[in-house]
Design an enzyme around this catalytic site. Structure first.
Site, mmCIF file in Angstrom:
data_model
loop_
_atom_site.group_PDB
_atom_site.id
_atom_site.type_symbol
_atom_site.label_atom_id
_atom_site.label_comp_id
_atom_site.label_asym_id
_atom_site.label_seq_id
_atom_site.Cartn_x
_atom_site.Cartn_y
_atom_site.Cartn_z
ATOM 1 N N CYS A 76 0.842 -1.201 0.000
ATOM 2 C CA CYS A 76 0.000 0.000 0.000
ATOM 3 C C CYS A 76 0.878 1.252 0.000
ATOM 4 C CB CYS A 76 -1.010 -0.036 1.148
ATOM 5 S SG CYS A 76 -2.329 1.178 0.950
ATOM 6 N N HIS A 178 -4.066 -4.813 -0.226
ATOM 7 C CA HIS A 178 -3.642 -5.359 1.070
ATOM 8 C C HIS A 178 -3.709 -6.879 1.031
ATOM 9 C CE1 HIS A 178 -3.253 -1.715 3.491
ATOM 10 N NE2 HIS A 178 -4.150 -1.216 2.664
ATOM 11 N N GLU A 180 -2.877 -8.972 3.189
ATOM 12 C CA GLU A 180 -3.299 -9.512 4.488
ATOM 13 C C GLU A 180 -4.812 -9.417 4.688
ATOM 14 O OE1 GLU A 180 -1.910 -6.640 3.929
ATOM 15 O OE2 GLU A 180 -2.492 -5.119 5.397
#
Lengths: 196, 251
Positions: A76, A178, A180
């Site tokens: 990011c 992202h 995750e």
């Protein structure tokens, strides 16, 4: 083992939790001496690119980061820091990629921030996207994007126009989404990075 | 293309989910983490947890819950309820929440939106708005729709956007609980007026209601609670039908 560069830009709980869930070992980098403990690195980041660059500079780690020769992944805003410049805060960045981070232009029917799951299309062969089908959805949330560049764009996404969903140059990688927070394909990407 | 998001909403009280949940395959239907995991496996795109026990001593329980969710769940999630100051938001962010949702606190202190956006970025701040029609106007309500304010809903949403809201969660209290469909007329009006994502809430009763809200209003996401909790709508079935209707969803 992955070294996560700590410089105070945003929360990394979700990232470390995901690495733990995947059984990927990691540690934290706060000083230059920490770099040699790890064989790959993640530069996290959320929020304002200019402010993040300012924090990174205040750690004194910038020369060491620019000299890294092991796999390094910016996530990011951590990815945006790898570029030369961001319109956010009119900021000069690490310049590891000679391309720019720009604000999404106002376009009817396209809201900003670009928020949600969008499709990612790899444009080059690279182990980062191993076992991830082309067009898979990843979770994005950002108001600034990295311009598309056939030399450095590893995968692209369309939102108002085509931009870099990920970039790659030598040992440096960046992802705008992202991983995750991007379901099983995001987890796959982190697993892939841990083996590059 | 950017996918339309399907968002189950979980009410939590003292760290447990409330409202009946009726998943036969859950060992403990009151465990929000297990419920959240189940939804993420089904293909939910995002989750919202609303803490309805937001007293000070209960906040610590909530923080532990947020951490547990962040450890287990690989999709984004939002926490709402009782956030009145930067410190509340900071604790939730550091526990792994992706976004926070503020409602009454923002109406009472609109500058809170500016402060949160400045501190954490607009992407972190959802402003939730409960609206109810009074006469011929949509009026912002507090306390779950019981307390009318003097604010017209569209005016308030535009103010929230200008102050730094990154997303609007709009619940029609006239439709909430009716299972008669979303308020597509007003959602269209709001969605056309703002340049930030809008999450539709209130009224989902059938798969067709989700098709309607995405076809008629172009909102970015639709949120529902009971139709998911009671298994009346299964997310994989919902997404299959949305896809058949040429609505972009995440596979």
């Amino acid at each position: 083992m992955i070294g996560i560069i700590r410089y105070g830009a945003g929360n990394i709980f979700s990232l470390t939790a995901t690495l733990e869930r995947l059984g990927i070992a990691y540690g934290m980098i706060s000083t230059e001496a920490d770099f040699e403990k790890y064989d790959r690195y993640i530069i996290p980041g959320v929020g304002h690119a200019g402010a993040a660059m300012h924090k990174l500079e205040s750690t004194g780690l910038v020369p060491a980061i620019k000299a890294l020769d092991k796999p390094t992944l910016g996530i990011c805003v951590g990815m945006q820091l790898l570029t030369s410049y961001s319109e956010e805060g009119d900021s000069n960045l690490l310049d590891l990629f000679p391309i720019k981070t720009l604000k999404f232009p106002h376009t009817d029917g396209f809201k900003v921030p670009h928020t949600g799951w969008n499709q990612v299309f790899p444009e080059k062969e690279n182990p980062l996207f191993a076992n991830i089908p082309t067009g898979s959805h990843f979770y994005f949330v950002h108001s600034y994007f990295i311009e598309y560049d056939p030399l450095y764009t590893l995968s692209s996404t369309n939102y108002t126009h085509k931009f870099s969903a990920s970039i790659w140059r030598g040992n440096f990688y960046g992802v705008q989404f992202h991983p995750e927070k991007s379901g099983t394909y995001g987890e796959q990407l982190l697993k892939n990075f841990s083996k590059i | 293309m950017l996918a339309k998001r399907i968002i189950p909403c979980l009410d939590v009280k003292d760290g447990r989910t409330v409202k009946g949940v009726n998943f036969v395959d859950l060992r403990d239907a009151g465990d929000p983490v297990e419920l959240a995991w189940n939804y993420s496996q089904q293909g939910a795109d995002e989750l919202v947890f609303l803490d309805i026990s937001a007293t000070v001593e209960k906040r610590k329980t909530l923080i532990e819950l947020v951490k547990a969710v962040a450890r287990q769940i690989n999709i984004p999630f939002t926490i709402g309820g009782g956030i009145t100051e930067i410190a509340d938001a900071d604790a939730l962010l550091n526990a792994g929440a992706d976004k926070i949702s503020i409602n009454s606190a923002a109406v009472r202190n609109p500058a809170l939106i500016d402060e949160l956006a400045k501190a954490f970025g607009v992407q972190f701040v959802i402003v939730a708005v409960d609206t109810r029609v009074m006469g011929d106007k949509n009026i912002v309500h507090l306390n779950g729709g019981r307390l009318p304010t003097d604010k017209q809903t569209l005016d308030w949403i535009l103010e929230a956007e200008s102050r730094g809201a990154g997303e609007i969660l709009l619940t029609s209290m006239d439709h909430d609980g009716t299972k008669a469909g979303f308020d597509n007329g007003f959602l269209t009006q709001v969605n056309n007026a703002v340049n930030i994502p809008v999450i539709a809430s209130g009224g989902a009763g059938s798969v067709q209601h989700f098709v309607d809200v995405f076809q008629q209003t172009n909102v970015d996401a639709a949120l529902a609670a009971s139709v998911f909790h009671y298994g009346e709508i299964l997310i994989p079935d919902l997404k299959a039908i949305l896809r058949e209707n040429n609505i972009e969803v995440r596979v």
